[in-house]
Design an enzyme around this catalytic site. Structure first.
Site, mmCIF file in Angstrom:
data_model
loop_
_atom_site.group_PDB
_atom_site.id
_atom_site.type_symbol
_atom_site.label_atom_id
_atom_site.label_comp_id
_atom_site.label_asym_id
_atom_site.label_seq_id
_atom_site.Cartn_x
_atom_site.Cartn_y
_atom_site.Cartn_z
ATOM 1 N N SER A 119 0.829 -1.211 0.000
ATOM 2 C CA SER A 119 0.000 0.000 0.000
ATOM 3 C C SER A 119 0.856 1.250 0.000
ATOM 4 O O SER A 119 0.356 2.334 -0.268
ATOM 5 C CB SER A 119 -0.867 0.085 1.259
ATOM 6 O OG SER A 119 -1.350 -1.129 1.664
ATOM 7 N N HIS A 140 -2.249 -3.025 -6.763
ATOM 8 C CA HIS A 140 -2.830 -2.615 -5.475
ATOM 9 C C HIS A 140 -4.331 -2.895 -5.492
ATOM 10 O O HIS A 140 -5.114 -2.157 -6.083
ATOM 11 C CB HIS A 140 -2.539 -1.129 -5.235
ATOM 12 C CG HIS A 140 -2.918 -0.647 -3.876
ATOM 13 N ND1 HIS A 140 -3.433 0.594 -3.631
ATOM 14 C CD2 HIS A 140 -2.870 -1.268 -2.674
ATOM 15 C CE1 HIS A 140 -3.676 0.729 -2.339
ATOM 16 N NE2 HIS A 140 -3.337 -0.392 -1.749
ATOM 17 N N GLU A 152 -5.190 -0.720 -8.712
ATOM 18 C CA GLU A 152 -4.235 0.268 -9.214
ATOM 19 C C GLU A 152 -3.032 -0.520 -9.733
ATOM 20 O O GLU A 152 -2.456 -1.330 -9.003
ATOM 21 C CB GLU A 152 -3.795 1.215 -8.089
ATOM 22 C CG GLU A 152 -4.871 2.192 -7.662
ATOM 23 C CD GLU A 152 -4.400 3.153 -6.570
ATOM 24 O OE1 GLU A 152 -4.599 4.359 -6.717
ATOM 25 O OE2 GLU A 152 -3.833 2.691 -5.557
ATOM 26 N N ASN A 190 -5.133 6.500 -2.230
ATOM 27 C CA ASN A 190 -4.775 6.928 -0.874
ATOM 28 C C ASN A 190 -4.220 8.352 -0.851
ATOM 29 O O ASN A 190 -4.343 9.054 0.140
ATOM 30 C CB ASN A 190 -3.784 5.954 -0.240
ATOM 31 C CG ASN A 190 -4.468 4.659 0.157
ATOM 32 O OD1 ASN A 190 -5.687 4.617 0.289
ATOM 33 N ND2 ASN A 190 -3.697 3.603 0.349
#
Ligand code: NAD
Length: 285
Positions: A119, A140, A152, A190
């Site tokens: 992450s 991801h 991702e 994120n």
């Protein structure tokens, strides 16, 4: 390139979800973990999840049996060698991932693609632990993997176009929607989501409104399905703080500084749903 067998390193939350998604899509999954108990939990969690799909009528018993039969668990890393793609989904720790990737690079066939579900760690940095940075990529996934549609696809400095094309095609075969992202802290989701949550915490700290009012504002004013503070309770305040620290550390930009209230709540052990208390109190329920 046809990918039929996927190797998955780590049988935790993400590894078991990735294995389920692969098996349901008709691929074989070899799941490797150092912890026997984690492998047993993964098998139990996947079969429970498939059982619920059968009860809901979205999967037949034959499909369920087929998917379960396609998942093999092992503690032996050597068994990953048969896979044409290996996805590393072990604990989020850079030194541990480097060690795992060095070992898997030595045992995998030269043409095998190695992906990581990290992450926060740089894909370029992890790629450098292998002898195949062109065949190394970030994939991801989002939690829970069988439900969340996004992957991702993160390109490190030396990731090849062929590697990106292969994992993009695989993500689509898993029924996911891939988006291509350059290697950068927080990737895309994120990078946007965590500062938004952090800003909501600043708003709370400054007394702009109550937690319930801030969440209502974002739900009703922006059509978000859940307010940022309730979402932070779900993700975990410690995880939110860790991501903000990664963003702040990487970009050195004060706009990413974690809200003091977030740090204070983490220090108090008020981590959200998992501890029964975050911005809201869950103990009552
Ligand atoms: P987890 O703690 O649930 O599982 C990690 C597993 O890795 C454990 O079962 C552990 O035994 C295993 N492991 C540790 N060392 C190992 C080794 N040397 N070889 C093989 N297995 C080993 O963690 P998780 O939540 O599944 O996260 C895994 C990865 O996915 C992390 O990089 C994390 O950042 C990333 N990720 C997590 C989420 C999430 O919401 N949980 C979302 C996206 C990405």
């Amino acid at each position: 390139m046809g990918i039929e067998t996927i190797g998955i390193i780590g049988a935790g939350t993400m590894g078991s979800g990735i294995a389920q998604a692969c098996a349901v899509a008709g691929m074989n999954a070899v799941v490797q973990d150092v912890d026997e108990a984690a492998l047993a939990r993964a098998t139990k969690s996947v079969s429970g999840s498939l059982e619920r799909l059968v009860r809901k009528g979205t999967m037949t018993e034959t499909e369920q049996a087929g998917a379960l039969a396609r998942i093999r668990t092992t503690t032996r890393a050597e068994e990953l060698a048969a896979a044409s793609l290996i996805i590393e989904a072990a604990t989020e720790n850079e030194a541990l991932k480097v060690k795992i990737l060095r070992a898997v690079d030595a045992l995998a066939a030269p043409e095998t693609i190695i992906a990581t579900n990290t992450s926060s760690i740089s894909i370029t940095k992890l790629a450098a632990a292998t002898s195949r940075p062109d065949r190394f990529v970030g994939m991801h996934f989002f939690n829970p993997v069988p439900v969340m549609a996004l992957v991702e696809i993160i390109r490190g400095l030396r990731t090849s176009d062929a590697t990106v094309a292969a994992v993009t095609a695989l993500s689509e075969k898993l029924g996911k929607t891939p988006i291509g992202v350059k290697n950068s802290a927080g990737f895309v989701v994120n990078r946007i989501l965590c500062p938004m949550i952090n800003e909501a915490i600043f708003a709370l700290q400054e007394g702009l409104a109550t937690a319930a009012e801030i969440d209502a504002g974002m739900k009703l004013g922006c059509n978000h399905p859940i307010g940022p503070l309730a979402l932070c309770d779900l993700i975990g305040l410690d995880v939110e703080l860790a991501v903000m620290e990664v963003l702040y550390g990487n970009f050195n930009d004060s706009k990413y500084r974690p809200a003091p209230l977030l740090r204070e709540m983490v220090d108090a052990g008020q981590l959200g749903r998992k501890t029964g208390r975050g911005f809201y109190d869950y103990a009552k329920k």
